[in-house]
Design an enzyme around this catalytic site. Structure first.
Site, mmCIF file in Angstrom:
data_model
loop_
_atom_site.group_PDB
_atom_site.id
_atom_site.type_symbol
_atom_site.label_atom_id
_atom_site.label_comp_id
_atom_site.label_asym_id
_atom_site.label_seq_id
_atom_site.Cartn_x
_atom_site.Cartn_y
_atom_site.Cartn_z
ATOM 1 C CD GLN A 315 0.029 47.867 28.786
ATOM 2 O OE1 GLN A 315 -0.270 47.976 27.603
ATOM 3 N NE2 GLN A 315 -0.160 46.762 29.473
ATOM 4 C CD GLU A 365 10.437 42.653 31.308
ATOM 5 O OE1 GLU A 365 10.757 42.572 30.107
ATOM 6 O OE2 GLU A 365 9.272 42.450 31.723
ATOM 7 C CG ASN A 415 0.913 43.081 31.775
ATOM 8 O OD1 ASN A 415 0.236 42.628 30.846
ATOM 9 N ND2 ASN A 415 1.281 44.360 31.834
ATOM 10 C CB CYS A 443 -2.665 42.148 25.294
ATOM 11 S SG CYS A 443 -1.243 41.116 24.857
ATOM 12 C CD GLU A 489 -3.594 44.821 27.903
ATOM 13 O OE1 GLU A 489 -3.677 43.703 28.467
ATOM 14 O OE2 GLU A 489 -2.568 45.217 27.318
#
Length: 496
Positions: A315, A365, A415, A443, A489
């Site tokens: 972030q 990821e 996320n 986001c 966010e």
């Protein structure tokens, strides 16, 4: 709920529990005392101080780069930080109203889906069925970015070796590159490195690459910093048809400039060089080459030492990220009987910070370097109940969930990037009976993520293979990680 409200009151949300500070009939003044009054334990102030270390005045290039017309400065600020003219209190009001409208639109979409009204919770407040909490302010308002990417192109004076941000659009063919030292969200250290890179380009006989088909070599600069002031610079270079020997000459020239030349004033921790023939290249597509210094920078976050590689997602607002991750942890409700599924986990911070509260953490990821960072962080911090998988979530998740069909409850934290989750990921979550809680961090909740929300909450649909019970949107918490911009966010809690 009580513990979450207590936590939110500590980080600056409630002057009276359940009320927005500015939504009373007589809104209180939100000038200078705002953050201090809103923060019960002065937590926000402490976090802000923590992440402003190492951001003092930086030495600028001795070379005079010339004045910049004020109109260009304002045009760039309006493009990159469109809320910069407002006070921060006013920015928060604008963002809160924007997030509320997004949620209202989402609930309308759900009601339009056949039978979806049964998947909406009992009306709470603000004209919404879910509970909308007040917006969480960023602990650091100016110079908060820990990563900045600077372009190279023609400046207002026509010089093609100008380093900054773009005004205009490629479609309209009116792109101008404007130096960014006046932007409120960019720290001085980043601007310092960018200015020295410009000095280097202007003394280099090698041309920049403005358009791939027109030739040229030097491209963008990325600067990453941590709260201790350590600095990583990454220079992208189009190799065109240069030989390896010719490439070595260019790598040596930029290394010399930043170690022994004027750029040594930047005191870089590491300098990377990436040969790239595409707009964006991952480490797997074109390896980052370390020209000098340390291969990684590190950040202290949530009692963890975090390793960060050149292209790993982290972030951009470190202080804000700490607030965000604490809230995600509170909403998740994980305990020793649950498995935490961390989808699109980046460097694994969320899962690693909650590992001691849950039986196991499973992280997925796309970026392999980020997964390597997560595994290193787990090992360094003595965390042994975490597993991280590198690859596309839509390929890994279905098989991973099949291996965990032993009745243990799973909490999913997602996320994703702005594009949202792949539909196969949503399907796998929806059809896994062990998952009863989702914490979704978005986001860009008004874009592709909306499709994710609808597919999570709509009635069972055999055509889309959405067979599991629908989720219900329970709570929403806006978290401002991007002061002066319109971005925010939104953390959403879904249960079933």
């Amino acid at each position: 709920m009580h513990s979450l409200r207590h936590f939110l009151s500590r980080v600056g949300l409630f002057s009276k529990l359940g009320l927005l500070p500015w939504c009373g009939r007589k809104p209180p003044g939100l000038s200078q005392p705002f953050l201090g009054i809103a923060c019960g334990g002065n937590f926000t102030h402490l976090v802000a101080n923590k992440y402003q270390r190492g951001q003092g005045n930086q030495k600028r290039p001795s070379q005079d780069l010339g004045p910049l017309d004020a109109s260009w400065q304002e045009r760039l600020a309006d493009a990159v930080t469109p809320l910069w003219r407002l006070s921060y209190e006013e920015q928060l009001k604008v963002k809160f109203e924007a997030q509320k409208k997004i949620l209202q639109r989402l609930e309308s979409y759900l009601q339009m889906v056949n039978g979806a009204s049964v998947t909406i919770a009992i009306p709470k407040s603000e004209g919404l069925s879910c509970l909308l909490h007040p917006i969480i302010p960023s602990p650091v308002i100016n110079g908060y970015r820990n990563k900045s990417t600077f372009s190279v192109n023609r400046g207002p004076d026509g010089n093609p070796k100008t380093v900054g941000y773009y005004v205009g659009t490629w479609r309209d063919r009116n792109i101008v590159c404007v130096r960014s030292h006046h932007l409120k969200n960019i720290p001085e250290k980043h601007n310092q490195v960018a200015q020295y890179y410009e000095v280097f380009l202007r003394q280099s006989p090698v041309e920049p690459c403005l358009l791939f088909h027109e030739g040229g070599y030097w491209r963008e600069l990325t600067v990453r910093t941590n709260s201790q002031g350590h600095t990583m610079a990454i220079i992208t270079f189009h190799p065109q048809k240069l030989s390896q020997e010719e490439l070595c000459v260019q790598k040596e020239s930029v290394k010399e400039f930043f170690t022994k030349g004027p750029g040594a004033d930047c005191d870089l921790t590491s300098l990377y060089f990436q040969e790239s023939t595409m707009t964006r290249c991952s480490h797997q597509q074109s390896p980052y080459q370390l020209l000098f210094g340390e291969p990684h920078i590190f950040e202290d976050l949530l009692d963890l030492k975090i390793r960060i590689s050149p292209d790993a997602f982290f972030q951009v607002n470190t202080a804000g990220a700490e607030m965000l991750y604490r809230i995600v942890g509170k909403l998740s409700g994980v305990n020793s009987n649950t498995i935490l599924l961390d989808i699109c986990c980046g460097t694994g911070v969320i899962g690693l910070s909650l590992a001691r509260h849950t039986s196991q953490v499973l992280g997925i990821e796309l970026m392999e370097q980020a997964v390597e960072d997560a595994r290193w962080t787990a090992a360094f911090n003595g965390i042994t109940n975490c597993e991280f998988y590198a690859g596309q979530a839509e390929k890994i998740l279905p098989q991973l969930l099949k291996s965990k069909e032993d009745g243990q409850l799973i909490v999913a934290v997602v996320n994703p990037a702005r594009a949202g989750l792949h539909h196969q990921v949503v399907r796998a979550i929806r059809n896994c009976r062990a998952i009863s809680t989702i914490v979704f961090v978005s986001c860009k909740p008004h874009a592709e993520a909306t499709r994710n929300f609808i597919e999570l909450c709509c009635p069972p649909n055999s055509e889309k293979k959405l067979l599991g019970e629908p989720f219900v949107l329970r709570e929403a918490i806006p978290v401002d990680l991007f002061p002066h911009t319109a971005h925010c966010e939104l953390v959403l809690l879904f249960t079933r």
